[in-house]
Motif scaffolding. Structure first.
Motif, mmCIF file in Angstrom:
data_model
loop_
_atom_site.group_PDB
_atom_site.id
_atom_site.type_symbol
_atom_site.label_atom_id
_atom_site.label_comp_id
_atom_site.label_asym_id
_atom_site.label_seq_id
_atom_site.Cartn_x
_atom_site.Cartn_y
_atom_site.Cartn_z
ATOM 1 N N GLU A 405 0.841 -1.186 0.000
ATOM 2 C CA GLU A 405 0.000 0.000 0.000
ATOM 3 C C GLU A 405 0.878 1.237 0.000
ATOM 4 O OE1 GLU A 405 -4.299 0.808 1.996
ATOM 5 O OE2 GLU A 405 -2.816 -0.349 3.102
ATOM 6 N N LYS A 406 0.468 2.246 -0.744
ATOM 7 C CA LYS A 406 1.191 3.508 -0.743
ATOM 8 C C LYS A 406 0.176 4.619 -0.525
ATOM 9 C CE LYS A 406 4.283 6.278 -3.710
ATOM 10 N NZ LYS A 406 5.582 6.249 -3.017
ATOM 11 N N LYS A 407 0.501 5.544 0.370
ATOM 12 C CA LYS A 407 -0.375 6.694 0.618
ATOM 13 C C LYS A 407 0.381 7.941 0.205
ATOM 14 C CE LYS A 407 -3.953 4.833 2.847
ATOM 15 N NZ LYS A 407 -5.246 4.773 2.118
ATOM 16 N N SER A 414 4.306 -3.032 3.069
ATOM 17 C CA SER A 414 3.821 -4.347 2.663
ATOM 18 C C SER A 414 3.442 -5.194 3.865
ATOM 19 C CB SER A 414 4.889 -5.090 1.843
ATOM 20 O OG SER A 414 5.069 -4.464 0.601
ATOM 21 N N GLU A 415 2.412 -5.997 3.675
ATOM 22 C CA GLU A 415 1.901 -6.857 4.735
ATOM 23 C C GLU A 415 1.445 -8.176 4.114
ATOM 24 O OE1 GLU A 415 -1.442 -5.997 8.106
ATOM 25 O OE2 GLU A 415 -2.139 -6.227 6.042
ATOM 26 N N ASP B 398 -3.146 9.831 -4.599
ATOM 27 C CA ASP B 398 -3.686 9.681 -3.246
ATOM 28 C C ASP B 398 -3.143 8.406 -2.634
ATOM 29 O OD1 ASP B 398 -5.055 12.003 -3.373
ATOM 30 O OD2 ASP B 398 -6.968 11.095 -3.952
ATOM 31 N N GLY B 399 -3.159 7.350 -3.429
ATOM 32 C CA GLY B 399 -2.611 6.100 -2.916
ATOM 33 C C GLY B 399 -2.932 4.936 -3.840
ATOM 34 N N PHE B 400 -2.223 3.847 -3.635
ATOM 35 C CA PHE B 400 -2.587 2.605 -4.338
ATOM 36 C C PHE B 400 -2.463 1.444 -3.370
ATOM 37 C CE2 PHE B 400 2.031 2.894 -5.581
ATOM 38 C CZ PHE B 400 2.471 1.729 -4.980
ATOM 39 N N ARG B 401 -3.085 0.344 -3.732
ATOM 40 C CA ARG B 401 -2.971 -0.886 -2.969
ATOM 41 C C ARG B 401 -2.820 -2.024 -3.971
ATOM 42 N NH1 ARG B 401 -7.833 -1.544 -0.847
ATOM 43 N NH2 ARG B 401 -7.533 0.428 0.240
ATOM 44 N N VAL B 402 -1.809 -2.839 -3.805
ATOM 45 C CA VAL B 402 -1.608 -3.980 -4.701
ATOM 46 C C VAL B 402 -1.730 -5.246 -3.877
ATOM 47 C CG1 VAL B 402 -0.100 -5.051 -6.403
ATOM 48 C CG2 VAL B 402 0.055 -2.597 -5.981
ATOM 49 N N ILE B 403 -2.611 -6.140 -4.318
ATOM 50 C CA ILE B 403 -2.894 -7.356 -3.544
ATOM 51 C C ILE B 403 -2.548 -8.577 -4.382
ATOM 52 C CG2 ILE B 403 -4.708 -8.707 -2.410
ATOM 53 C CD1 ILE B 403 -6.233 -5.992 -2.148
ATOM 54 N N THR B 404 -1.766 -9.477 -3.811
ATOM 55 C CA THR B 404 -1.524 -10.755 -4.478
ATOM 56 C C THR B 404 -2.068 -11.847 -3.582
ATOM 57 O OG1 THR B 404 0.462 -9.916 -5.509
ATOM 58 C CG2 THR B 404 0.218 -12.299 -5.429
ATOM 59 N N GLU B 405 -2.889 -12.702 -4.156
ATOM 60 C CA GLU B 405 -3.590 -13.676 -3.341
ATOM 61 C C GLU B 405 -3.363 -15.054 -3.920
ATOM 62 O OE1 GLU B 405 -7.737 -13.370 -0.916
ATOM 63 O OE2 GLU B 405 -7.585 -12.438 -2.888
ATOM 64 N N LYS B 406 -3.201 -16.034 -3.044
ATOM 65 C CA LYS B 406 -3.064 -17.420 -3.486
ATOM 66 C C LYS B 406 -4.021 -18.261 -2.655
ATOM 67 C CE LYS B 406 0.470 -21.058 -3.979
ATOM 68 N NZ LYS B 406 0.588 -21.228 -5.431
ATOM 69 N N ALA B 416 -4.643 -4.492 -8.512
ATOM 70 C CA ALA B 416 -4.212 -3.197 -7.975
ATOM 71 C C ALA B 416 -5.381 -2.226 -7.966
ATOM 72 C CB ALA B 416 -3.077 -2.625 -8.809
ATOM 73 N N VAL B 417 -5.449 -1.428 -6.903
ATOM 74 C CA VAL B 417 -6.460 -0.370 -6.787
ATOM 75 C C VAL B 417 -5.690 0.942 -6.684
ATOM 76 C CG1 VAL B 417 -8.338 0.541 -5.385
ATOM 77 C CG2 VAL B 417 -7.956 -1.939 -5.513
ATOM 78 N N ILE B 418 -6.135 1.950 -7.402
ATOM 79 C CA ILE B 418 -5.382 3.205 -7.390
ATOM 80 C C ILE B 418 -6.341 4.382 -7.309
ATOM 81 C CG2 ILE B 418 -5.276 3.485 -9.906
ATOM 82 C CD1 ILE B 418 -2.308 4.300 -9.485
ATOM 83 N N LYS B 419 -5.920 5.410 -6.594
ATOM 84 C CA LYS B 419 -6.712 6.644 -6.545
ATOM 85 C C LYS B 419 -5.754 7.802 -6.786
ATOM 86 C CE LYS B 419 -9.210 8.643 -2.959
ATOM 87 N NZ LYS B 419 -10.091 8.440 -1.798
ATOM 88 N N LEU B 420 -6.058 8.610 -7.810
ATOM 89 C CA LEU B 420 -5.189 9.748 -8.097
ATOM 90 C C LEU B 420 -6.028 10.909 -8.617
ATOM 91 C CD1 LEU B 420 -5.102 9.646 -11.392
ATOM 92 C CD2 LEU B 420 -3.239 8.028 -11.038
ATOM 93 N N ARG B 421 -5.394 12.070 -8.710
ATOM 94 C CA ARG B 421 -6.094 13.257 -9.192
ATOM 95 C C ARG B 421 -5.264 13.965 -10.258
ATOM 96 N NH1 ARG B 421 -5.729 16.431 -4.993
ATOM 97 N NH2 ARG B 421 -4.768 14.713 -3.853
ATOM 98 N N VAL B 422 -5.953 14.430 -11.300
ATOM 99 C CA VAL B 422 -5.307 15.254 -12.311
ATOM 100 C C VAL B 422 -6.027 16.599 -12.299
ATOM 101 C CG1 VAL B 422 -4.821 15.542 -14.760
ATOM 102 C CG2 VAL B 422 -4.680 13.269 -13.715
ATOM 103 N N GLU B 423 -5.307 17.637 -11.958
ATOM 104 C CA GLU B 423 -5.891 18.970 -11.792
ATOM 105 C C GLU B 423 -7.166 18.912 -10.965
ATOM 106 O OE1 GLU B 423 -6.003 21.130 -15.478
ATOM 107 O OE2 GLU B 423 -3.850 21.521 -15.228
#
Lengths: 533, 533
Positions: A405-407, A414-415, B398-406, B416-423
């Motif tokens: 996760e990055k803020k 990482s977790e 704003d942030g991202f989250r990357v998840i790897t699941e097994k 991956a989930v991402i949140k960002l802003r442009v202007e």
């Protein structure tokens, strides 16, 4: 038998290669490998130009070298400094090496252009610098930089620089094709002129810009050079230096002269590959003598004939340089290799059993999809025991989740969360790490330590990632190699996947399985408190 | 000016290289490229041995070649067949090429071992096969296989095979070092004997097993060979063939003879790279003349001098072979490197300004912590613009989250989930990928494409990971290098962190920033529908 000195400059000229950068640890490893290989000189670096190289010489003093002499490299004194006050010469003396190699300018153009001094002054620089280093008790190797281009431009001057170095006491004069563009025919003529002009023993230093570095070095040896400078795998600036992995066998096997000796020659392929690993460059398969393809036979017409009489299709016996013949379409070679490898690790199997075929087929399939068991022997052993002895896993995985996760601008965190069972007993836990693999590794070990306390001793000592098909970019397959230690033994494991986490997971699990097998034998899943057998 | 014929066998001998396999489409592309380059002969394949090659010749007939002649390759007749009934010779005739190249055995060992016939019978095979092809109106090139090893074993016999081919009407005799192990000095002697023995024009065909293929080919040309066989980039079985990308410029720029001509020579680097793309092999950076590193300068001592007079540090002008000079930014180098690099990329800065010092200091600091800007020029440019021109980011994260699941034994999945802003306009989205970096890359580009449609053109073409201090294992720092392309330009970016995801993120962001800067200029954040300036 005539002896030719081998002078390795992988650490200095080789590290000028684009995308090569060795850590201090890497360099110390390489010094030891080169000493074992039996080279005569190891050029460690340029202490006057790079502070990291000073550190290397400090540490290298503690290495007990069996045969090789360490050399520090530098230039003649600066035009504005006296020898006693020249920081570069001081650094050379303070490197405390038995040998110092200094280069001086043999090309009038460079004297005017790079130094901006008169031709006469340059001769003073050479004379004084060599004499100064001799007065400090050093063995002095004098590199005549740009000798061959210099000879073309002004042969009398180029020769005069050699005379000055000789008179000042240099132990050996090395003629350098620094820009690497000299054709063999021109190099021969100019080398002969030099050898008629001076009494000193001569060496040769060539670069590969016209793809003639090795041929030029060998031509010079045939004309009387007793010393060859080059690098392992030909690493070096631009197109690289003379490749010692070709120069050495050419000397030993074709010229009938001696360099590192026939016995040491058998290490060559191994040294080539491990130094490419340290340089983190994929080993070039097509390298003469030492490459994986160097004795690989493809194309129907050859294969059966090769098996009849290898000498008809191979210029030398691959075993002489520690390489091996590969017949690319034959299953026989695969099988005998695998069985050899198994026997080597004390794993017993009947050659003609179905299990043997199973192992060979499975390994082929895995190697085809990117696995590599050379350098991952623990994974090989685990796979072997699964296929041949039907050995069981030490735990069952329900699943894991790794989150990074990055803020905003903060660093990523990482977790990992993991759920697994050992003999039906569930463990569900979590851990953080500096990155996703670190988090997963910690969570896995945390969850298993309660069942298998010996995992506490386990440390990961090396972690390598290679992208197998880089052109597929982030969708590429990656191979992860993990090295582990429990303080008594080191072992390596491998994982391959398009998903880096998955590949790392495979290698981590193999590593733990190897440790548990070692501690608890082959009885499969352990129990809380299982004791060492 | 003396003319030397260039005979390309990339499609036949080159495709024997391990891990090379060309599709029919690839081969037709290559034929056209070689014709454009101006080679004299293109060997398309061996129709008697490979049915795919028959197809190539069928299609190649429709290509309107400007200059090159197509050649079909094959062996002398089978001992048990007459020439009229030999399937191999039939296939050669039916390839409908103006030129046929046949090889015959020059080494007594091979006559006995591979053919199992008498030495006399082998001479009959050669005579009849050459005469038959001449009777069909072909230009016949005769390849004397293993000539140099054969000469060593039985010189009279090796020469006799040449005489027979000559008398039967062969247009040219090519002396082959098929096993590739002959030293230049031996090759010269044996070549001279052959040229005294026959009247025909001679050609040369060498392999690289002793790392002498190019030097040997050039030595033969100097002794009178008028025809050189080789492959682009030196591709070929084992250690490869003579590399035409070195042979050709050596002939044109060093021997003062003519082959493809000076004008065509300017295509060489481009042809080398595009054929490596078709072979799906990474272009070798250290290739003489044509490699990306061939004219790259590293190390402080050189750079300032190179800028004064390139001829002092480069054996030829890179422009002559279509290559270019590069000055590498590395920690070994000082201010002059950095400023040269900036100038090269059109970035203006006053040498003595505080900004220049800022850039040099920042680069040093970053290199010390593991960044490497040589081979990551786009990241250098972005950093430069930030420090000197205070340029702004194109988006705020704003942030991202990357998840790897097994789950159990299934392969891992990444999202991956991402949140960002442009202007100020927020975008919050998600994407899956084969691994965590792939998922993050997709999510990032998905979220930005609505604002900057040109990101659609962006492709990642290379992804590399290097573990910087591997002994720290999974806690080690990693350096990620990403190469990107928009179909018109390629650029590379870098990221470093202990967290692989973070390092990849930095490189991905730089890559996109470079593209946006290129499209929208330096005005900082774009808007939905921002147009190209």
């Amino acid at each position: 038998m005539k002896k030719i000195q081998i002078y390795d400059t992988t650490l200095r000229d080789g590290s000028q290669g684009e995308s090569i950068s060795f850590s201090l640890e890497d360099k110390l490893h390489i010094v030891k490998k080169l000493d074992d290989l039996g080279v005569d000189y190891i050029e460690g670096g340029w202490p006057g130009s790079n502070s990291k190289d000073i550190e290397l010489f400090r540490h290298a003093r503690d290495l007990k070298l069996k045969h090789a002499k360490l050399a520090a490299f530098g230039s003649t004194r600066h035009p504005r400094h006296s020898v006693a006050q020249d920081p570069n010469l001081q650094a050379l003396v303070e490197a405390h090496t038995p040998v110092v190699t200094i280069f001086g300018k043999a090309w009038d153009l460079h004297v005017k252009l790079a130094l901006g001094i008169s031709l006469k002054e340059n001769l003073d620089l050479i004379r004084e610098s060599v004499a100064f280093l001799k007065s400090k008790g050093k063995e002095v190797i004098y590199d005549a930089e740009h000798f061959f281009d210099g000879f073309k431009a002004d042969s009398a001057y180029a020769l005069a620089t050699l005379t000055v170095a000789e008179e000042a006491g240099a132990d050996l004069l090395v003629l350098c094709d620094t820009n690497g563009g000299t054709l063999t025919s021109d190099l021969r003529e100019r080398f002969q002129s030099a050898s008629q002009h001076v009494k000193s023993r001569l060496g040769i230093h060539t670069h590969n810009d016209a793809e003639m570095a090795v041929a030029n070095a060998i031509a010079a040896v045939q004309l009387g050079a007793v010393h060859v400078q080059g690098t392992i795998n030909g690493y070096g600036e631009r197109c690289g230096n003379a490749n010692l992995c070709s120069v050495i066998p050419n000397i030993e096997l074709k010229l009938g002269m001696q360099s590192i000796g026939k016995e040491n020659l058998k290490q060559l392929a191994q040294v080539s590959r491990s130094i490419s690993e340290l340089a983190n460059l994929p080993p070039r398969q097509d390298l003469p003598y030492v490459g994986k393809s160097a004795f690989a036979h493809k194309g129907g017409i050859h294969v059966s004939a090769v098996m009849k009489a290898a000498a008809a299709y191979e210029h030398v016996d691959p075993a002489l340089v520690g390489n091996e013949r590969r017949v690319l379409v034959s299953e026989l070679s695969g099988k005998s290799n695998v069985l050899y490898k198994a026997a080597e690790r004390g794993l017993k199997i009947d050659k003609s059993s179905p299990a043997a075929k199973l192992v060979v087929d499975k390994l082929k399939e895995m190697e085809h999809s990117g696995y590599q068991f050379e350098g991952a022997e623990a994974s090989f052993e685990i796979l072997f025991n699964k296929l041949v002895h039907n050995s069981k896993d030490f735990f069952d995985l329900d699943g894991f989740r790794v989150i990074t996760e990055k803020k905003g601008a903060a660093e990523s965190l990482s977790e990992a969360v993991i759920k697994l069972r050992v003999e039906g007993i569930e463990e569900h836990t979590a851990a953080e790490g500096v990155g996703p693999v670190s988090a997963l590794d910690r969570a896995l070990r945390k969850s298993l330590t309660t069942f298998f306390p010996c995992i506490r001793e386990l440390r990961l000592t090396d972690y390598k990632v290679r992208v197998l098909n880089p052109e597929s970019a982030t969708d590429a397959k990656v191979r992860v190699l993990v090295e582990s230690s429990d303080g008594r033994e080191r072992w390596s494991t491998v994982g391959v996947s398009e998903n880096l986490i998955e590949a790392s997971w495979q290698a981590l699990v193999d590593s733990i399985a190897y440790k548990l097998k070692k501690e608890y034998g082959s009885k499969g899943k352990g129990t809380k408190g299982a004791s060492n057998e």
